[in-house]
Scaffold this active site. Structure first.
Site, PDB file in Angstrom:
ATOM      1  N   LYS A  67     -28.003  70.233 -60.311  1.00  0.00           N
ATOM      2  CA  LYS A  67     -27.713  71.279 -59.330  1.00  0.00           C
ATOM      3  C   LYS A  67     -26.343  71.897 -59.571  1.00  0.00           C
ATOM      4  O   LYS A  67     -26.080  73.021 -59.147  1.00  0.00           O
ATOM      5  CB  LYS A  67     -27.783  70.715 -57.903  1.00  0.00           C
ATOM      6  CG  LYS A  67     -29.185  70.420 -57.402  1.00  0.00           C
ATOM      7  CD  LYS A  67     -29.156  69.950 -55.954  1.00  0.00           C
ATOM      8  CE  LYS A  67     -30.562  69.707 -55.404  1.00  0.00           C
ATOM      9  NZ  LYS A  67     -31.200  68.508 -55.989  1.00  0.00           N
ATOM     10  N   HIS A  71     -29.085  74.665 -55.960  1.00  0.00           N
ATOM     11  CA  HIS A  71     -30.097  73.959 -55.173  1.00  0.00           C
ATOM     12  C   HIS A  71     -31.242  74.918 -54.876  1.00  0.00           C
ATOM     13  O   HIS A  71     -31.096  75.832 -54.068  1.00  0.00           O
ATOM     14  CB  HIS A  71     -29.463  73.456 -53.876  1.00  0.00           C
ATOM     15  CG  HIS A  71     -30.308  72.453 -53.141  1.00  0.00           C
ATOM     16  ND1 HIS A  71     -31.661  72.315 -53.352  1.00  0.00           N
ATOM     17  CD2 HIS A  71     -29.987  71.544 -52.179  1.00  0.00           C
ATOM     18  CE1 HIS A  71     -32.129  71.368 -52.548  1.00  0.00           C
ATOM     19  NE2 HIS A  71     -31.137  70.883 -51.846  1.00  0.00           N
ATOM     20  N   GLU A 117     -26.585  58.716 -51.462  1.00  0.00           N
ATOM     21  CA  GLU A 117     -27.451  58.515 -52.616  1.00  0.00           C
ATOM     22  C   GLU A 117     -26.898  57.441 -53.548  1.00  0.00           C
ATOM     23  O   GLU A 117     -27.639  56.583 -54.042  1.00  0.00           O
ATOM     24  CB  GLU A 117     -27.628  59.830 -53.384  1.00  0.00           C
ATOM     25  CG  GLU A 117     -28.594  59.726 -54.546  1.00  0.00           C
ATOM     26  CD  GLU A 117     -29.010  61.072 -55.100  1.00  0.00           C
ATOM     27  OE1 GLU A 117     -30.012  61.114 -55.848  1.00  0.00           O
ATOM     28  OE2 GLU A 117     -28.350  62.090 -54.792  1.00  0.00           O
ATOM     29  N   CYS A 172     -36.211  70.224 -49.017  1.00  0.00           N
ATOM     30  CA  CYS A 172     -35.701  70.003 -50.378  1.00  0.00           C
ATOM     31  C   CYS A 172     -36.521  69.007 -51.180  1.00  0.00           C
ATOM     32  O   CYS A 172     -36.271  68.833 -52.379  1.00  0.00           O
ATOM     33  CB  CYS A 172     -34.249  69.525 -50.317  1.00  0.00           C
ATOM     34  SG  CYS A 172     -33.218  70.485 -49.201  1.00  0.00           S
ATOM     35  N   PHE A 214     -33.833  67.413 -45.746  1.00  0.00           N
ATOM     36  CA  PHE A 214     -33.607  67.512 -44.306  1.00  0.00           C
ATOM     37  C   PHE A 214     -34.886  67.089 -43.593  1.00  0.00           C
ATOM     38  O   PHE A 214     -35.997  67.365 -44.052  1.00  0.00           O
ATOM     39  CB  PHE A 214     -33.266  68.944 -43.901  1.00  0.00           C
ATOM     40  CG  PHE A 214     -31.827  69.324 -44.134  1.00  0.00           C
ATOM     41  CD1 PHE A 214     -30.870  68.381 -44.461  1.00  0.00           C
ATOM     42  CD2 PHE A 214     -31.422  70.640 -43.996  1.00  0.00           C
ATOM     43  CE1 PHE A 214     -29.542  68.731 -44.660  1.00  0.00           C
ATOM     44  CE2 PHE A 214     -30.101  71.009 -44.188  1.00  0.00           C
ATOM     45  CZ  PHE A 214     -29.160  70.052 -44.525  1.00  0.00           C
TER      46      PHE A 214
END
Length: 402
Positions: free
Chosen positions: A326, A331, A305, A162, A390
């Site tokens: 998003k 996403h 976050e 991502c 990830f």
């Protein structure tokens, strides 16, 4: 250290098939998420996504091109065409040798893989098209962009899940700043909305079946999208000398690795990347007015976050705005940071902050100004774009007006 500016932007995504269409949708808080229209959708538990509607590849490409271009490559070429046209650059002579393309993608030609696995394993075919490998390889989009526009300089693909787009744009920025190149075409593209792509993500149990609601206490997961965002990054003095329209300046970039867990995010790793981008650009925390959050809509990402932003910005965290687009375009995995950078440019140029739509109920662990549901007018000095992938790989960009 040379200054780097953005002189062209292009996109195709669920909100629009151009930058103006996309920014209009963001201003209006429009949702591009809806029922998926793909083969075997009835076999999926998750049947929604931010899919590009009213798109026919035969309207854009001829039969020979379609044989070579996976959907993610098509999206990259469409976005690159818009960005390069806006920049007004023709890549000839010495410039061609000092210009390249760095792209981000996670899955590459996943649709091509899906179709050909079906052909071999389900339909029992013993032969596949001779162009399957060049069509599905992750560098296909970058290679076709370089060939289309005669980009003879450094060209490659970044695959960091991502964070792929932000890593790619960060590399392009670094190359120009250091003098390795004068102009770079950069961004990302992704098309994972095929049966295998959605089924794989289902296995992670992080997907929502109804909507993407980042930072809301009622959030229940992420929603996949597809598309591309592409930009022309250019050395500032060169852009200024030719009278180019400058969309924004790329002021800082940083990346970090959590070195902790393959899927769970780390507050410390995210905070290091955010703080690193500020340090790289010589930017005081008080100057930041807007952050385009990674904001996936999962419990783990959103609270981590918010905690990282609070750690870096201290009391100023309560004064800045942070939204997740998003919630509108889904996403885009490896392409997501590129589309999200458009929201940062809009915030700087137009004074419009894109909203986090679908927000229903405050979450005490996400107690920042997430610009809920409606766009907001605000004049800001610095915008940042977060990407946390990830594998614990983080990449953050900081933009200012030139």
């Amino acid at each position: 250290m040379r200054r780097v500016v953005i002189t062209g932007a292009g996109t195709i995504n669920a909100l629009g098939q151009s930058v103006p269409e996309t920014l209009k949708a963001m201003r209006e808080g429009r949702c591009g998420i809806g029922p998926l229209d793909i083969r075997d959708v009835d076999r999926l538990t998750v049947q929604i996504g931010a899919q590009i509607k009213d798109y026919a590849e035969t309207d854009r490409f001829n039969r020979q091109q379609i044989a070579l271009y996976d959907r993610f490559t098509q999206f990259a070429l469409i976005a690159a065409e818009e960005a390069i046209a806006q920049s007004g650059i023709s890549f000839q002579g010495e410039l061609a040798q000092r210009a390249g393309v760095v792209m981000g993608t996670s899955g590459g030609g996943l649709s091509t893989q899906d179709e050909n696995y079906r052909a071999v394993y389900e339909e029992g075919k013993n032969r596949v098209h001779p162009f399957v490998v060049p069509k599905l390889m992750n560098n296909a989009a970058a290679s076709h962009v370089s060939m289309q526009y005669n980009l003879q300089g450094p060209s490659f693909t970044v695959a960091t899940a991502c964070a792929s787009s932000n890593h790619a744009m960060g590399q392009a920025f670094s190359m120009i700043r250091s003098g390795l190149a004068d102009v770079m075409v950069t961004g990302g593209s992704e098309s994972m909305l095929c049966f295998g792509g959605v089924k794989a993500w289902e296995g992670l149990r992080v997907m929502s079946r109804d909507a993407c609601r980042p930072f809301s206490a009622t959030r229940n997961g992420m929603v996949q999208g597809e598309g591309a965002g592409m930009f022309v990054f250019e050395e500032y003095e060169r852009a200024k000398a030719r009278g180019a329209e400058i969309l924004a300046e790329v002021a800082g970039f940083a990346m970090s690795s959590d070195a902790a867990d393959i899927v769970m995010p780390s507050k410390k790793g995210a905070a290091r990347a955010i703080a690193g981008a500020l340090k790289d650009g010589g930017i005081a925390t008080e100057r930041v007015g807007y952050i385009n959050a990674h904001g996936t809509g999962t419990a783990a990402n959103d609270k981590t976050e918010c905690a990282a932003v609070a750690d870096v910005f201290g009391h100023h965290a309560n004064d800045l705005m942070m939204s997740s687009t998003k919630s509108m375009h889904g996403h885009l995995i490896g392409g997501t940071g590129a589309v999200e950078l458009l929201a940062c440019i809009m915030a700087l140029r137009d004074g419009i902050i894109a909203p986090t739509i679908g927000y229903e109920e405050p979450d005490p662990e996400c107690a920042l100004d997430v610009v809920p549901n409606e766009a907001r007018e605000a004049q800001i000095e610095v915008a940042m774009s977060n990407a946390f992938a990830f594998g614990g790989l983080n990449a953050v960009l900081a933009l200012t007006n030139a």
